[in-house]
Design an enzyme around this catalytic site. Structure first.
Site, PDB file in Angstrom:
ATOM      1  CD  GLN A  18      -4.786  -0.560   0.684  1.00  0.00           C
ATOM      2  OE1 GLN A  18      -4.660   0.228  -0.251  1.00  0.00           O
ATOM      3  NE2 GLN A  18      -4.893  -1.857   0.486  1.00  0.00           N
ATOM      4  NE  ARG A  75      -1.686   5.505  -7.440  1.00  0.00           N
ATOM      5  CZ  ARG A  75      -2.693   4.659  -7.248  1.00  0.00           C
ATOM      6  NH1 ARG A  75      -2.503   3.355  -7.285  1.00  0.00           N
ATOM      7  NH2 ARG A  75      -3.899   5.115  -7.014  1.00  0.00           N
ATOM      8  CG  HIS A 119      -6.107   4.745  -2.367  1.00  0.00           C
ATOM      9  ND1 HIS A 119      -5.140   4.413  -3.296  1.00  0.00           N
ATOM     10  CD2 HIS A 119      -6.769   3.584  -2.108  1.00  0.00           C
ATOM     11  CE1 HIS A 119      -5.202   3.110  -3.574  1.00  0.00           C
ATOM     12  NE2 HIS A 119      -6.180   2.580  -2.862  1.00  0.00           N
ATOM     13  CG  ASN A 164      -7.051   4.079  -6.155  1.00  0.00           C
ATOM     14  OD1 ASN A 164      -6.298   3.755  -7.068  1.00  0.00           O
ATOM     15  ND2 ASN A 164      -7.662   3.170  -5.400  1.00  0.00           N
ATOM     16  CD  GLU A 165      -8.863   0.478  -7.758  1.00  0.00           C
ATOM     17  OE1 GLU A 165      -9.574   0.084  -6.819  1.00  0.00           O
ATOM     18  OE2 GLU A 165      -7.993  -0.230  -8.291  1.00  0.00           O
ATOM     19  CG  ASN A 293      -5.200   1.125 -10.123  1.00  0.00           C
ATOM     20  OD1 ASN A 293      -4.208   1.685 -10.587  1.00  0.00           O
ATOM     21  ND2 ASN A 293      -5.776   1.501  -8.998  1.00  0.00           N
ATOM     22  CE1 TYR A 295      -4.018  -5.669  -8.035  1.00  0.00           C
ATOM     23  CE2 TYR A 295      -5.612  -3.985  -8.635  1.00  0.00           C
ATOM     24  CZ  TYR A 295      -4.481  -4.377  -7.929  1.00  0.00           C
ATOM     25  OH  TYR A 295      -3.825  -3.482  -7.127  1.00  0.00           O
ATOM     26  CD  GLU A 367      -3.858   0.081  -6.969  1.00  0.00           C
ATOM     27  OE1 GLU A 367      -4.533  -0.973  -6.937  1.00  0.00           O
ATOM     28  OE2 GLU A 367      -4.160   1.095  -6.331  1.00  0.00           O
ATOM     29  CD1 TRP A 413      -1.852  -4.074  -4.242  1.00  0.00           C
ATOM     30  CD2 TRP A 413      -1.653  -1.838  -4.326  1.00  0.00           C
ATOM     31  NE1 TRP A 413      -2.355  -3.567  -3.071  1.00  0.00           N
ATOM     32  CE2 TRP A 413      -2.241  -2.212  -3.095  1.00  0.00           C
ATOM     33  CE3 TRP A 413      -1.428  -0.481  -4.594  1.00  0.00           C
ATOM     34  CZ2 TRP A 413      -2.616  -1.256  -2.141  1.00  0.00           C
ATOM     35  CZ3 TRP A 413      -1.805   0.449  -3.659  1.00  0.00           C
ATOM     36  CH2 TRP A 413      -2.393   0.052  -2.444  1.00  0.00           C
ATOM     37  CD  GLU A 420      -6.638  -5.899  -0.686  1.00  0.00           C
ATOM     38  OE1 GLU A 420      -5.668  -5.139  -0.775  1.00  0.00           O
ATOM     39  OE2 GLU A 420      -7.626  -5.827  -1.441  1.00  0.00           O
ATOM     40  CD1 TRP A 421      -8.432  -2.272  -0.047  1.00  0.00           C
ATOM     41  CD2 TRP A 421      -8.986  -0.679   1.431  1.00  0.00           C
ATOM     42  NE1 TRP A 421      -7.733  -1.115  -0.372  1.00  0.00           N
ATOM     43  CE2 TRP A 421      -8.052  -0.134   0.504  1.00  0.00           C
ATOM     44  CE3 TRP A 421      -9.473   0.162   2.446  1.00  0.00           C
ATOM     45  CZ2 TRP A 421      -7.610   1.198   0.579  1.00  0.00           C
ATOM     46  CZ3 TRP A 421      -9.027   1.482   2.522  1.00  0.00           C
ATOM     47  CH2 TRP A 421      -8.118   1.983   1.590  1.00  0.00           C
TER      48      TRP A 421
HETATM   49  C1  PNW Z   1      -7.422  -1.891  -5.525  1.00  0.00           C
HETATM   50  N1  PNW Z   1     -12.582  -5.300  -7.436  1.00  0.00           N
HETATM   51  O1  PNW Z   1      -8.651  -2.299  -5.001  1.00  0.00           O
HETATM   52  C2  PNW Z   1      -6.989  -0.745  -4.634  1.00  0.00           C
HETATM   53  O2  PNW Z   1      -6.636   0.422  -5.326  1.00  0.00           O
HETATM   54  C3  PNW Z   1      -5.973  -1.126  -3.618  1.00  0.00           C
HETATM   55  O3  PNW Z   1      -6.072  -0.262  -2.522  1.00  0.00           O
HETATM   56  C4  PNW Z   1      -6.154  -2.584  -3.229  1.00  0.00           C
HETATM   57  O4  PNW Z   1      -5.371  -2.975  -2.145  1.00  0.00           O
HETATM   58  C5  PNW Z   1      -5.819  -3.403  -4.474  1.00  0.00           C
HETATM   59  O5  PNW Z   1      -6.579  -2.989  -5.588  1.00  0.00           O
HETATM   60  C6  PNW Z   1      -6.019  -4.906  -4.279  1.00  0.00           C
HETATM   61  O6  PNW Z   1      -7.356  -5.203  -3.982  1.00  0.00           O
HETATM   62  C7  PNW Z   1      -9.567  -3.065  -5.663  1.00  0.00           C
HETATM   63  O7  PNW Z   1     -13.397  -5.917  -6.710  1.00  0.00           O
HETATM   64  C8  PNW Z   1     -10.530  -3.696  -4.894  1.00  0.00           C
HETATM   65  O8  PNW Z   1     -12.670  -5.348  -8.686  1.00  0.00           O
HETATM   66  C9  PNW Z   1     -11.524  -4.427  -5.473  1.00  0.00           C
HETATM   67  C10 PNW Z   1     -11.560  -4.554  -6.842  1.00  0.00           C
HETATM   68  C11 PNW Z   1     -10.600  -3.932  -7.636  1.00  0.00           C
HETATM   69  C12 PNW Z   1      -9.609  -3.187  -7.039  1.00  0.00           C
END
Ligand code: PNW
Length: 460
Positions: A18, A75, A119, A164-165, A293, A295, A367, A413, A420-421
Site C-alpha cells: 500500500q 506497524r 499482509h 494480517n486478517e 483490526n 472498523y 488497526e 490506520w 486502498e486495495w
Molecule cells: C484492512 N472488510 O482491510 C487492511 O488490513 C488494510 O490493509 C486496509 O487498508 C484497511 O483495513 C482499510 O480497508 C480490510 O471488508 C478490508 O471487512 C476489508 C474489510 C476489512 C478490512
C-alpha cells in the site's frame, strides 16, 4: 480526562504494497497483488501499487513525520517477494538491506517496530507453483521466509505479527473474489484459512524453538466487526453470536483452544478441513497477544435453516449462507467514505466479547481508522470527521479497559493516505495527506489531534 495505562502503546500502521512502490526494484519478485492490480477490471480506475507513496525511497522523511506526530511505535509489513523474489530459497540481499535500514532508522527515532510478516502480498511464484494458500506446501515456505526474517531482523524487532486478517484473505480472496487472487468459491475460503492457520503455527514454532533468546513476542492479527443482535429475540442473539464465531473465532479458537468453533464444524461438516492432533497441539497457545483490526458494526438477524440469504443487503451466499445469518445496518448510522457504519460502542462490545471468550488476553488494536474524502484548503487538510471517528473509537477502547479488557496498544490506520486495495487511491485513511502526483506530505488536523492524545496519554 480519560487516561490510558502508563505503558499504553500509541502507533500507526501501514502495509508494504500500500505504500512502498518500487514494485520491481532491487530484484523484488512479482506478488499476487502486483498481478491482480494489473489485471483489467480488478481495481478502481485500474490503479496499482507500482509507485504508491514511494515509501521505499522516502522512508527517512516519513519517519521524520512519525516523530513529528509523536508516535511511539510503527506497524509495517515486510514484502515476502523482496526477501525471496520467488517465495523460496536464498534471501535477496537488497531486500534484507532495505528493511534493515528502515528498522535502524525507526529505532534511532525511538519508534518501536511492529512487523507483519504477511499482509496479503504472496509471491506470484508460490501462487503458480504451489497453488498459493490453497496448496499444502505454501505454509512450509512461509515458515522458511519467517525464519529468514527472525534471523536478520530479530535482534532489533521484538514484536512480530504472522498474518494480517486471514478472514479478509480467505473471504475477499476466495469467496467474493474482490481481492487477490480473485477466486469465487464456496469451499475454498475454508481451505485457504486452514493453510493460513497452519502457516502461522509453523512460523511461531520456528520462532519459539530457534529464536527464543531474542526475547520478542509473536501473534496473529485478525479483523472483526461487531455483530449486534437485530432484535432481542433468542434467535437473533444466537445469530449474532454465530456470526462472530464465523468471523473471528474461526481464526482465534484454533489459536486459543486448538480447534475451530463447534458451530462451524456442525454447519460445515466435511467442507471444513480438520486439524490432526499434532496440528492442534502446535496451534494451541500459539499467540503471545491478540492482534485486532476493527472498523465497523452490523446487525445480525437469524435466517432459519433452508431459507436462502442470497438477497440480504450485505449477506451474499457462500460463507454467509453457511452461517444462516443476514447482516444489515441501521440507516440512521453515519458512515465513512467506505460506506462502513460509524458505531463506536460496537468496538467496546467486541473487546469485551474477546476478553470474555479468550480469558482476558493482552490485546493490541493493530488497526482502527476511517476513510474520509479530504480536500486541501489553503494547503491544509482539516478532517473533523476523522477526529470524531477516532475520538469515539479510542473512547470505546477506554471504556473496554475500564470494564476489564487488557488492551495494551492502539495503532491508527493509517500513517499515510495509500493504495486502498480494490478501491485504489480515492479512499484516504491517512492522518497524513499524500499528494500522489508530487509525493508531498502534509499532516492533517487528525494528526495534530493524535499528537495531543499521545502527549496527554489520553482523551480530553
Ligand atoms: C484492512 N472488510 O482491510 C487492511 O488490513 C488494510 O490493509 C486496509 O487498508 C484497511 O483495513 C482499510 O480497508 C480490510 O471488508 C478490508 O471487512 C476489508 C474489510 C476489512 C478490512
Amino acid at each position: 480526562m480519560k487516561q490510558f495505562p502508563t505503558n499504553f502503546l500509541w502507533g500507526s500502521a501501514t502495509s508494504a504494497y500500500q505504500i512502498e512502490g518500487a514494485h520491481d526494484a532491487d530484484r523484488k519478485g512479482p506478488h499476487i497483488w502486483d498481478v491482480f492490480a494489473h489485471t483489467p477490471g480488478k481495481v478502481h480506475r485500474q490503479e496499482n501499487g507500482d509507485v504508491a507513496c514511494d515509501h521505499y525511497n522516502r522512508y527517512p522523511a516519513d519517519i521524520k513525520l512519525m516523530s513529528e506526530v509523536g508516535l511511539k511505535s510503527y506497524r509495517f509489513s515486510i514484502s515476502w517477494a523482496r526477501i525471496q523474489p520467488d517465495g523460496k530459497g536464498d534471501p535477496n540481499p537488497a531486500g534484507i538491506a532495505f528493511y534493515g535500514k528502515l528498522i535502524d532508522n525507526l529505532l534511532a527515532n525511538d519508534i518501536e517496530p511492529w512487523v507483519t510478516l504477511h499482509h496479503w502480498d504472496l509471491p506470484a511464484a508460490l501462487q503458480m507453483e504451489d497453488d498459493g494458500w490453497l496448496g499444502e506446501t505454501t505454509s512450509d515456505h512461509f515458515a522458511q521466509y519467517a525464519s529468514i526474517c527472525f534471523e536478520h531482523f530479530g535482534d532489533r524487532v521484538k514484536n512480530w505479527i504472522t498474518m494480517n486478517e486471514s478472514w479478509v484473505m480467505s473471504i475477499l480472496g476466495f469467496h467474493s473474489g474482490l481481492f487477490a487472487p480473485g477466486r469465487k468459491s464456496a469451499d475454498e475460503p475454508y481451505r485457504a484459512a486452514h493453510n493460513l492457520l497452519l502457516a502461522h503455527g509453523k512460523a511461531v514454532r520456528v520462532y519459539r524453538e530457534q529464536f527464543k533468546s531474542q526475547g520478542g513476542q509473536i501473534g496473529m492479527t485478525n479483523n472483526c466487526d461487531w455483530r449486534h443482535p437485530l432484535t432481542d429475540s433468542e434467535a437473533d442473539r444466537a445469530a449474532a453470536q454465530r456470526s462472530l464465531e464465523f468471523m473471528l473465532a474461526w481464526f482465534a479458537d484454533p489459536i486459543y483452544f486448538g480447534d475451530y468453533p463447534a458451530v462451524m464444524r456442525e454447519h460445515l461438516g466435511d467442507r471444513l478441513p480438520k486439524f490432526t492432533d499434532e496440528e492442534k497441539e502446535m496451534l494451541k497457545g500459539s499467540s503471545d497477544f491478540f492482534g485486532l483490526n476493527h472498523y465497523t458494526t452490523m446487525y445480525a438477524g437469524d435466517v432459519p435453516a433452508g431459507q436462502s440469504v442470497e438477497n440480504g443487503e450485505y449477506a451474499n451466499g457462500g460463507v454467509f449462507s453457511d452461517q444462516h445469518v443476514a447482516l444489515t445496518t441501521d440507516p440512521a448510522w453515519e458512515t465513512t467514505d467506505m460506506d462502513w457504519p460509524i458505531v463506536p460502542w460496537g468496538f467496546r462490545e467486541l473487546l469485551l466479547w474477546i476478553s470474555a471468550r479468550y480469558q482476558r488476553p493482552p490485546i493490541y488494536i493493530t488497526e482502527n481508522g476511517c476513510a474520509t474524502p479530504d480536500t486541501l484548503l489553503a494547503g491544509e487538510v482539516d478532517d473533523p470527521q476523522r477526529i470524531a471517528y477516532l475520538n469515539g473509537y479510542v473512547g470505546a477502547v477506554h471504556e473496554a479497559i475500564e470494564k476489564g479488557a487488557d488492551v495494551r496498544g492502539y495503532f491508527v490506520w493509517s500513517l499515510l493516505d495509500n493504495f486502498e486495495w480494490a478501491s485504489g487511491y480515492d479512499k484516504r485513511f491517512g492522518i497524513i495527506h499524500v499528494d500522489f502526483k508530487t509525493q508531498q506530505r502534509k499532516l492533517k488536523s487528525s494528526a495534530h489531534w493524535f499528537r495531543k492524545v499521545i502527549e496527554r496519554n489520553g482523551l480530553a
